[in-house]
Design a protein around this motif. Structure first.
Motif, PDB file in Angstrom:
ATOM      1  N   LEU A  24       0.796  -1.217   0.000  1.00 45.47           N
ATOM      2  CA  LEU A  24       0.000   0.000   0.000  1.00 45.47           C
ATOM      3  C   LEU A  24       0.839   1.282   0.000  1.00 45.47           C
ATOM      4  O   LEU A  24       0.299   2.370  -0.166  1.00 45.47           O
ATOM      5  N   THR A  27       0.483   3.845  -2.836  1.00 44.19           N
ATOM      6  CA  THR A  27      -0.735   4.642  -2.813  1.00 44.19           C
ATOM      7  C   THR A  27      -0.442   6.072  -2.356  1.00 44.19           C
ATOM      8  O   THR A  27      -1.024   7.027  -2.876  1.00 44.19           O
ATOM      9  N   LEU A 323      -6.568   3.506   1.951  1.00 44.60           N
ATOM     10  CA  LEU A 323      -5.670   2.376   1.732  1.00 44.60           C
ATOM     11  C   LEU A 323      -4.324   2.549   2.410  1.00 44.60           C
ATOM     12  O   LEU A 323      -3.703   1.568   2.823  1.00 44.60           O
TER      13      LEU A 323
END
Length: 375
Positions: A24, A27, A323
């Motif tokens: 993640l 992101t 996220l």
């Protein structure tokens, strides 16, 4: 599957959290860039490229398994590559949705999309666990690749007209800053981002650490994880059904998000009584239901109040929070759990979350925020 592979190799909640963070981390840096592109390009084409990329990555993971080189370092690289593709996919998917349904139906559409997604979480883990136990990890990755290929075929059948300006004088950085200005000028969006952050620090972090939680609390194996994932899917479907019954009512959606955060806190406190799969499964199902209602409720709130021209940029920031924060939460929660155990960590997080939600409800002047949006 990546989470279980990490746990199977290391037996460490710290490394499970680290892999989640590696997946993640992109992101944080790339999702806002792809949000600008989602406002400029055809999001259907963007999703198609993302699906095909994920299929290729899954094939490479299967090949690594066949050759016996699927190590922890390989898993970290795989997680990072999937994170890059995911950073592109999410803004494209969120921008595409309003072109398929009218604005008043967006909350229902978000809820129905959540139901579809989480039904796959019921079927997928069961099939994945069977492949892991009966065949091999490589076969499971090959199935994932095939499913992305099938998804690409469905995308090719979608026909929507997505108007886009022919000329964009501003740079990507300038366009990103315009999205931040929209967020700064909207009290409701700012509140939604804060609530999403709170959800990410507890509910979604628990979902990220599910392999380690299962292994530490009830000595679970791949079959146990599949059962817990299926129960989480059931809870998510229930949460999606609830949100799908709503139609563009900002006040109701916001109340749902606050209530779901409290439900999540109370559900996590059930860890005190967890002794077996049934107890942990019930807790995870409730947490998953609450997390789904929070996430879909927050997304629906942004979808109904943001202008089309800035949708990709604003939703990309929401994606960073929804996220990215769980990745950090999973990492820190896993690190602390290495020292004091999951029970103490989960109880502390649940109590802190409940206190924070109550404080936000008392001090954020929800009625004033909604009056400014709906007037």
């Amino acid at each position: 599957m990546i989470g279980w592979s990490t746990w199977d190799l290391t037996q460490s909640p710290l490394w499970v959290g680290a892999v989640s963070a590696a997946m993640l981390l992109p992101t944080f840096f790339l999702s806002p860039v792809f949000g600008v592109l989602a406002d400029r390009l055809d999001p259907r084409q963007g999703m198609l490229v993302a699906y095909l990329s994920e299929a290729v990555i899954s094939v490479s993971a299967a090949v690594a398994n066949f050759q016996g080189v699927f190590s922890l370092n390989w898993i970290l690289c795989l997680a990072f590559m999937l994170g890059v593709v995911s950073a592109a996919q999410h803004p494209m998917r969120l921008v595409l949705l309003p072109h398929l349904v009218p604005r008043p139906s967006l909350p229902s559409a978000v809820g129905l999309a959540s139901i579809t997604y989480n039904l796959s979480r019921i079927i997928g883990p069961a099939l994945g666990a069977w492949l892991l136990i009966s065949v091999s990890t490589a076969a499971a990755f090959l199935l994932v690749s095939a499913l992305f290929g099938v998804g690409s075929l469905f995308l090719l059948r979608i026909r929507v007209h997505v108007p886009r300006a022919q000329h964009h004088a501003e740079s990507i950085l300038s366009a990103m800053s315009q999205g931040l200005v929209v967020i700064r000028n909207s009290p409701l969006i700012r509140l939604v981002l804060i609530l999403t952050m709170v959800d990410g620090m507890i509910g979604r972090s628990i979902m990220e650490l599910l392999p380690a939680i299962s292994g530490r609390l009830i000595n679970g194996d791949a079959g146990t994880l599949a059962s817990l994932s299926a129960l989480a899917g059931v809870g998510s479907v229930l949460g999606g059904v609830i949100v799908s019954r709503m139609r563009g009512q900002e006040r109701t959606l916001l109340q749902l998000v606050f209530g779901s955060l409290l439900l999540c806190s109370m559900a996590v406190l059930l860890v005190v009584w967890v002794r077996d799969l049934a107890g942990l499964g019930f807790m995870i199902m409730l947490v998953s239901m609450a997390v789904t209602m929070i996430g879909t409720g927050c997304q629906a709130l942004i979808q109904v109040c943001v202008a089309d021209a800035y949708r990709g940029r604003v939703l990309s920031i929401w994606t960073v929070v929804s996220l990215g924060v769980p990745a950090l939460g999973a990492f820190f929660m896993g690190s602390i759990a290495e020292q004091v155990g999951f029970v103490a960590v989960l109880i502390a997080c649940a109590l802190a979350t409940a206190a924070l939600v109550v404080l936000l409800w008392q001090r954020c002047q929800v009625a004033a925020v909604l009056k400014g949006v709906t007037a």
